[in-house]
Write a protein that holds these residues in place. Sequence first.
Motif, short mmCIF file in Angstrom:
data_model
loop_
_atom_site.label_atom_id
_atom_site.label_comp_id
_atom_site.label_asym_id
_atom_site.label_seq_id
_atom_site.Cartn_x
_atom_site.Cartn_y
_atom_site.Cartn_z
N ARG A 72 -53.51 -39.81 5.21
CA ARG A 72 -54.79 -40.50 5.35
C ARG A 72 -55.15 -40.62 6.81
O ARG A 72 -54.27 -40.71 7.69
N ASP A 73 -56.44 -40.60 7.07
CA ASP A 73 -56.98 -40.74 8.41
C ASP A 73 -57.86 -41.98 8.39
O ASP A 73 -58.99 -41.93 7.90
N THR A 74 -57.33 -43.05 8.89
CA THR A 74 -58.05 -44.32 8.84
C THR A 74 -59.33 -44.27 9.66
O THR A 74 -60.36 -44.82 9.25
N ALA A 75 -59.28 -43.61 10.78
CA ALA A 75 -60.46 -43.52 11.63
C ALA A 75 -61.60 -42.79 10.93
O ALA A 75 -62.77 -43.16 11.08
N GLU A 76 -61.27 -41.76 10.18
CA GLU A 76 -62.28 -40.98 9.47
C GLU A 76 -62.53 -41.51 8.06
O GLU A 76 -63.43 -41.04 7.38
N ASN A 77 -61.70 -42.46 7.62
CA ASN A 77 -61.82 -43.02 6.28
C ASN A 77 -61.66 -41.94 5.21
O ASN A 77 -62.43 -41.88 4.23
N THR A 78 -60.67 -41.08 5.41
CA THR A 78 -60.43 -39.99 4.46
C THR A 78 -58.97 -39.96 4.04
O THR A 78 -58.08 -40.43 4.76
N VAL A 79 -58.75 -39.39 2.88
CA VAL A 79 -57.40 -39.17 2.36
C VAL A 79 -57.32 -37.70 1.93
O VAL A 79 -58.27 -37.17 1.34
N SER A 80 -56.22 -37.07 2.24
CA SER A 80 -56.07 -35.66 1.92
C SER A 80 -54.88 -35.43 1.00
O SER A 80 -53.87 -36.14 1.09
N LEU A 81 -55.03 -34.43 0.14
CA LEU A 81 -53.94 -34.00 -0.74
C LEU A 81 -53.64 -32.55 -0.41
O LEU A 81 -54.49 -31.68 -0.63
N GLU A 82 -52.48 -32.31 0.14
CA GLU A 82 -52.04 -30.96 0.47
C GLU A 82 -51.20 -30.44 -0.69
O GLU A 82 -50.19 -31.05 -1.06
N MET A 83 -51.63 -29.30 -1.26
CA MET A 83 -50.96 -28.75 -2.43
C MET A 83 -50.38 -27.39 -2.09
O MET A 83 -51.11 -26.49 -1.66
N ASN A 84 -49.10 -27.23 -2.27
CA ASN A 84 -48.41 -25.99 -1.98
C ASN A 84 -47.71 -25.45 -3.23
O ASN A 84 -47.51 -26.18 -4.20
N SER A 85 -47.35 -24.18 -3.15
CA SER A 85 -46.65 -23.52 -4.27
C SER A 85 -47.36 -23.78 -5.59
O SER A 85 -46.74 -24.14 -6.59
N LEU A 86 -48.65 -23.57 -5.57
CA LEU A 86 -49.46 -23.85 -6.76
C LEU A 86 -49.15 -22.87 -7.88
O LEU A 86 -48.85 -21.69 -7.65
N SER A 87 -49.23 -23.37 -9.10
CA SER A 87 -49.05 -22.55 -10.29
C SER A 87 -50.21 -22.80 -11.23
O SER A 87 -50.96 -23.78 -11.07
N PRO A 88 -50.41 -21.92 -12.22
CA PRO A 88 -51.52 -22.13 -13.17
C PRO A 88 -51.47 -23.49 -13.85
O PRO A 88 -52.52 -24.01 -14.25
N GLU A 89 -50.29 -24.06 -13.95
CA GLU A 89 -50.16 -25.39 -14.57
C GLU A 89 -50.79 -26.50 -13.73
O GLU A 89 -50.97 -27.62 -14.21
N ASP A 90 -51.11 -26.19 -12.50
CA ASP A 90 -51.78 -27.16 -11.63
C ASP A 90 -53.30 -27.14 -11.79
O ASP A 90 -54.01 -27.93 -11.17
N THR A 91 -53.79 -26.23 -12.60
CA THR A 91 -55.23 -26.14 -12.83
C THR A 91 -55.73 -27.41 -13.51
O THR A 91 -55.21 -27.81 -14.56
N ALA A 92 -56.72 -28.03 -12.90
CA ALA A 92 -57.24 -29.30 -13.42
C ALA A 92 -58.40 -29.76 -12.56
O ALA A 92 -58.65 -29.19 -11.48
N VAL A 93 -59.07 -30.79 -13.03
CA VAL A 93 -60.01 -31.51 -12.17
C VAL A 93 -59.21 -32.61 -11.47
O VAL A 93 -58.51 -33.37 -12.13
N TYR A 94 -59.32 -32.65 -10.16
CA TYR A 94 -58.57 -33.61 -9.37
C TYR A 94 -59.49 -34.74 -8.93
O TYR A 94 -60.59 -34.51 -8.42
#
Length: 123
Positions: A72-94
Amino acid sequence: QVHLVESGGGLVQAGGSLRLSCAASSRAFSVAVMGWFRQAPGKDREFVGAINWSGDYTHFGPSVKGRFSISRDTAENTVSLEMNSLSPEDTAVYYCAAARSREIVAGIEYAYWGQGTQVTVTS
């Protein structure tokens, strides 16, 4: 009015990486637990991970642990999700969500939700 807006979704090949971002409209989120969830077609919503207000503690669901990270970046008021080694099972609405709590505790409730961003992983 409170808003959470996700971005960064898209199409990626299996084994690839993708970074999602969530922008919060209110500074109040800077002291809230921020979480990520996902929902695939025909499946229940699944907890992906969360980060506490200070950014020094994260917790992940078993299906993504070791592959995903949250920051998270408090100054920018943002949160990030870094996703690695993705597989078809990760397909979804996030979805990005915010809780009325500073720390990640059992039974935490998420009061605010974004609209979601589609992630599609091809084999």
